[in-house]
Design a protein around this motif. Structure first.
Motif, PDB file in Angstrom:
ATOM      1  N   MET A   1     -25.424  72.288 -51.504  1.00 44.81           N
ATOM      2  CA  MET A   1     -26.495  71.344 -51.161  1.00 44.81           C
ATOM      3  C   MET A   1     -26.104  69.959 -51.671  1.00 44.81           C
ATOM      4  N   ALA A   2     -26.185  68.989 -50.774  1.00 49.50           N
ATOM      5  CA  ALA A   2     -25.667  67.657 -51.085  1.00 49.50           C
ATOM      6  C   ALA A   2     -26.481  66.946 -52.151  1.00 49.50           C
ATOM      7  N   PHE A   3     -27.775  67.250 -52.243  1.00 51.16           N
ATOM      8  CA  PHE A   3     -28.638  66.488 -53.157  1.00 51.16           C
ATOM      9  C   PHE A   3     -28.253  66.675 -54.620  1.00 51.16           C
ATOM     10  N   LYS A   4     -27.752  67.843 -54.986  1.00 51.49           N
ATOM     11  CA  LYS A   4     -27.403  68.045 -56.402  1.00 51.49           C
ATOM     12  C   LYS A   4     -26.211  67.191 -56.799  1.00 51.49           C
ATOM     13  N   PHE A   5     -25.354  66.842 -55.818  1.00 52.39           N
ATOM     14  CA  PHE A   5     -24.236  65.952 -56.107  1.00 52.39           C
ATOM     15  C   PHE A   5     -24.673  64.481 -56.044  1.00 52.39           C
ATOM     16  N   MET A   6     -25.608  64.184 -55.140  1.00 50.81           N
ATOM     17  CA  MET A   6     -26.107  62.811 -55.022  1.00 50.81           C
ATOM     18  C   MET A   6     -26.875  62.373 -56.257  1.00 50.81           C
ATOM     19  N   THR A   7     -27.512  63.323 -56.945  1.00 50.19           N
ATOM     20  CA  THR A   7     -28.343  62.989 -58.111  1.00 50.19           C
ATOM     21  C   THR A   7     -27.647  63.288 -59.425  1.00 50.19           C
ATOM     22  N   ASN A   8     -26.349  63.597 -59.366  1.00 50.51           N
ATOM     23  CA  ASN A   8     -25.643  64.024 -60.573  1.00 50.51           C
ATOM     24  C   ASN A   8     -25.449  62.876 -61.560  1.00 50.51           C
ATOM     25  N   GLU A   9     -25.246  61.650 -61.074  1.00 57.64           N
ATOM     26  CA  GLU A   9     -25.070  60.483 -61.943  1.00 57.64           C
ATOM     27  C   GLU A   9     -26.454  59.922 -62.278  1.00 57.64           C
ATOM     28  N   ILE A  10     -26.979  60.304 -63.429  1.00 64.80           N
ATOM     29  CA  ILE A  10     -28.378  60.011 -63.741  1.00 64.80           C
ATOM     30  C   ILE A  10     -28.652  58.519 -63.898  1.00 64.80           C
ATOM     31  N   ASP A  11     -27.631  57.734 -64.233  1.00 61.95           N
ATOM     32  CA  ASP A  11     -27.852  56.307 -64.426  1.00 61.95           C
ATOM     33  C   ASP A  11     -27.784  55.512 -63.118  1.00 61.95           C
ATOM     34  N   GLU A  12     -27.539  56.216 -62.007  1.00 63.43           N
ATOM     35  CA  GLU A  12     -27.417  55.532 -60.724  1.00 63.43           C
ATOM     36  C   GLU A  12     -28.469  55.972 -59.711  1.00 63.43           C
ATOM     37  N   VAL A  13     -29.414  56.815 -60.140  1.00 64.08           N
ATOM     38  CA  VAL A  13     -30.425  57.349 -59.216  1.00 64.08           C
ATOM     39  C   VAL A  13     -31.686  56.496 -59.322  1.00 64.08           C
ATOM     40  N   SER A  14     -31.997  55.761 -58.282  1.00 65.06           N
ATOM     41  CA  SER A  14     -33.173  54.891 -58.293  1.00 65.06           C
ATOM     42  C   SER A  14     -34.450  55.709 -58.098  1.00 65.06           C
ATOM     43  N   GLU A  15     -35.601  55.060 -58.317  1.00 66.89           N
ATOM     44  CA  GLU A  15     -36.876  55.751 -58.127  1.00 66.89           C
ATOM     45  C   GLU A  15     -37.054  56.177 -56.668  1.00 66.89           C
ATOM     46  N   GLU A  16     -36.554  55.384 -55.722  1.00 70.66           N
ATOM     47  CA  GLU A  16     -36.669  55.741 -54.313  1.00 70.66           C
ATOM     48  C   GLU A  16     -35.907  57.029 -54.021  1.00 70.66           C
ATOM     49  N   VAL A  17     -34.708  57.150 -54.589  1.00 69.11           N
ATOM     50  CA  VAL A  17     -33.911  58.369 -54.401  1.00 69.11           C
ATOM     51  C   VAL A  17     -34.583  59.547 -55.092  1.00 69.11           C
ATOM     52  N   GLN A  18     -35.184  59.298 -56.263  1.00 66.07           N
ATOM     53  CA  GLN A  18     -35.889  60.373 -56.967  1.00 66.07           C
ATOM     54  C   GLN A  18     -37.051  60.906 -56.122  1.00 66.07           C
ATOM     55  N   ASP A  19     -37.833  59.989 -55.558  1.00 72.96           N
ATOM     56  CA  ASP A  19     -38.959  60.414 -54.719  1.00 72.96           C
ATOM     57  C   ASP A  19     -38.477  61.129 -53.461  1.00 72.96           C
ATOM     58  N   LEU A  20     -37.411  60.635 -52.859  1.00 71.46           N
ATOM     59  CA  LEU A  20     -36.857  61.270 -51.666  1.00 71.46           C
ATOM     60  C   LEU A  20     -36.367  62.675 -51.971  1.00 71.46           C
ATOM     61  N   THR A  21     -35.689  62.834 -53.111  1.00 72.44           N
ATOM     62  CA  THR A  21     -35.191  64.154 -53.503  1.00 72.44           C
ATOM     63  C   THR A  21     -36.344  65.117 -53.737  1.00 72.44           C
ATOM     64  N   LEU A  22     -37.385  64.650 -54.414  1.00 77.64           N
ATOM     65  CA  LEU A  22     -38.542  65.498 -54.676  1.00 77.64           C
ATOM     66  C   LEU A  22     -39.196  65.953 -53.368  1.00 77.64           C
ATOM     67  N   GLU A  23     -39.378  65.032 -52.457  1.00 78.34           N
ATOM     68  CA  GLU A  23     -40.000  65.364 -51.174  1.00 78.34           C
ATOM     69  C   GLU A  23     -39.138  66.348 -50.376  1.00 78.34           C
ATOM     70  N   THR A  24     -37.829  66.111 -50.375  1.00 76.69           N
ATOM     71  CA  THR A  24     -36.926  66.989 -49.629  1.00 76.69           C
ATOM     72  C   THR A  24     -36.893  68.389 -50.225  1.00 76.69           C
ATOM     73  N   MET A  25     -36.818  68.493 -51.587  1.00 74.80           N
ATOM     74  CA  MET A  25     -36.780  69.802 -52.229  1.00 74.80           C
ATOM     75  C   MET A  25     -38.091  70.566 -52.014  1.00 74.80           C
ATOM     76  N   SER A  26     -39.198  69.855 -51.978  1.00 76.52           N
ATOM     77  CA  SER A  26     -40.486  70.508 -51.695  1.00 76.52           C
ATOM     78  C   SER A  26     -40.487  71.104 -50.289  1.00 76.52           C
ATOM     79  N   GLY A  27     -39.968  70.344 -49.332  1.00 82.38           N
ATOM     80  CA  GLY A  27     -39.906  70.841 -47.959  1.00 82.38           C
ATOM     81  C   GLY A  27     -38.988  72.033 -47.828  1.00 82.38           C
ATOM     82  N   ILE A  28     -37.820  71.985 -48.458  1.00 79.64           N
ATOM     83  CA  ILE A  28     -36.882  73.114 -48.385  1.00 79.64           C
ATOM     84  C   ILE A  28     -37.498  74.356 -49.029  1.00 79.64           C
ATOM     85  N   THR A  29     -38.203  74.172 -50.145  1.00 78.01           N
ATOM     86  CA  THR A  29     -38.842  75.309 -50.810  1.00 78.01           C
ATOM     87  C   THR A  29     -39.889  75.953 -49.911  1.00 78.01           C
TER      88      THR A  29
END
Length: 470
Positions: free
Chosen positions: A1-29
């Protein structure tokens, strides 16, 4: 799953990416659960791997938000203090949303996986950098006295008969979640939890989570510490009949304190006195301990610390020679031992020792009040420098704290040493050397002053009057 690699660098993940990841993971679940429920997908190792990827992505997002919050709060500019307070509040609200949804989605995935398990199967472990999970369905015999180790934490479960639940329960669903950091930062009490979090839940076939509280035997939760070096130690010498005092400050009375004492002198015993607020002596103290040669740990429980307000505690140490065994001595040997002319009998032998201290606390997360509390949790006297051992009579999320109370310099004790310099050779030699060095420096400085006077004088210049000398 690409998102776990996209969010791996914690100092480079903006709030927009955090919200997008949360929304996407909720949908996949949701789609994953619907597929399993409708029979479109069978539970398999692939399902578990998908759940692990979702949990890892969510853990990275929460870890990123916690990291960004720490960067904001570490800024110390008074000019932007008001702005930073607003940013901190915004970050905390964001962390709260991410954390609650992360654990909600994780619980949903965990229940999905556990539902297909068979009693007696090996447990399922999900290991991600931020969150780890331990899932197992088992009977009461295997649950009793079982121990689960996750990351730097360990859980020991008491006998099933001590859990204060329906004794007809024969099948248990065990869920253990471990978080590397404490994400519950929006509570004011979060400063008291510096460890990672361990969440424990027990369920049955009919109920996903049972209310486990007031158990007759406690659960044991161990939190290991990565840094176990205490730098605020004190190395000192007790000589003569004086009491040497040290002190430490405790700013939270819901903690316990360990005093680590090590004597390096043979045939000497030590009386250790503890008192809150004032220096103890042989007649006035809260607690007294007899220590010998070697390594000793004195445990001050939360019950004792909790009786007092946050404040300063004093330690008093007094040495005395260890009394020899006399049952095999003749009358003459006994007389020589206790009534002879040995000068050492009039004054106890000096003693070298080291004393250190550290404080620990155990807390649980109250989901209703949303804060860290201590009710039903306490620090075990088996706590040592390498780990804190918490005892709790209920199940929820647990955390611990560890800090080193600073030792203060006791000048009164320092100055009393000068009255007994004959038993402190090192101190006496040091003082003599310093005085000698001072005298040498004064003589040398006076000599240089005299040379300067010879260089500075009035010199007559030819053709000038006396009043015009330079």
């Amino acid at each position: 799953m690409a998102f776990k690699f996209m969010t791996n660098e914690i100092d480079e993940v903006s709030e927009e990416v955090q919200d997008l990841t949360l929304e996407t993971m909720s949908g996949i679940t949701r789609r994953l659960i619907n597929s399993v429920t409708n029979g479109e997908m069978a539970l398999s190792s692939q399902t578990t791997n998908t759940a692990a990827d979702i949990i890892e992505s969510l853990g990275n997002v929460v870890n990123s938000a916690v990291f960004q919050y720490s960067q904001v709060t570490d800024t110390e500019s008074n000019a932007t203090k008001l702005i930073l307070n607003e940013l901190s509040k915004s970050h905390l609200d964001h962390i709260k949303k991410l954390t609650n949804q992360m654990f909600q989605i994780t619980d949903t995935l965990v229940d999905l996986i556990l539902g297909s398990r068979v009693v007696g199967e090996d447990p399922i472990r999900i290991d991600t950098p931020m969150v780890q999970a331990f899932l197992q369905k088992l009977d009461g015999d295997r649950l009793s006295h079982s121990t689960i180790t996750m990351d730097s934490k360990q859980l020991h479960i008491p006998d099933v008969s001590a859990l204060n639940v329906n004794q007809n329960e024969t099948i248990w669903r065990l869920k253990v979640l471990s978080s590397v950091t404490n994400p519950y930062l929006w509570a004011n009490s979060s400063s008291h939890v510096k460890s990672g979090i361990l969440s424990v839940a027990l369920g049955s076939l009919s109920k996903s989570v049972l209310n486990i509280e007031h158990t007759s035997e406690p659960f044991e939760i161990q939190f290991d510490r990565k840094e176990t070096t205490i730098t605020s130690d004190v190395v000192a010498v007790i000589a003569g009949r004086n009491i040497v005092h040290h002190s430490f400050y405790v700013d939270d009375n819901q903690t316990s304190v360990n005093l680590i004492f090590q004597s390096k002198t043979l045939d000497v015993e030590t009386d250790l006195f503890i008192k809150y607020g004032n220096r103890p002596d042989e007649k006035s103290y809260d607690k007294q301990y007899m220590l010998g040669h070697g390594h000793f740990t004195v445990f001050l429980s939360e019950e004792y610390i909790g009786r007092n307000h946050p404040g300063r505690y004093y330690i008093g140490l007094k040495s005395k020679e260890k009394q020899p065994k006399t049952e095999h001595l003749s009358d003459e040997e006994y007389y020589d031992l206790f009534y002879g002319d040995d000068e050492d009998k009039t004054s106890p032998k000096g003693m070298n020792y080291t004393i250190m201290s550290f404080a620990s606390s155990c807390r649980y997360w109250d989901e209703v009040e949303e804060r860290w509390l201590t009710n039903g949790c306490w620090v075990s006297n088996k706590t040592v420098l390498s780990h804190t051992l918490c005892m709790c009579n209920h199940l929820t999320s647990f955390g611990s704290d560890f800090f080193v109370p600073p030792n203060s310099v006791n000048f009164q004790t320092i100055f009393t040493k000068f009255s007994d310099l004959k038993n402190n050779n090192a101190v006496l030699i040091f003082i003599c050397c310093m005085i000698s060095l001072y005298v040498i420096c004064v003589v040398w400085a006076r000599h240089m002053d005299k040379q300067d006077l010879h260089k500075v004088s009035s010199v007559p210049v030819q053709g000038c009057q006396v009043s015009e000398w330079h």
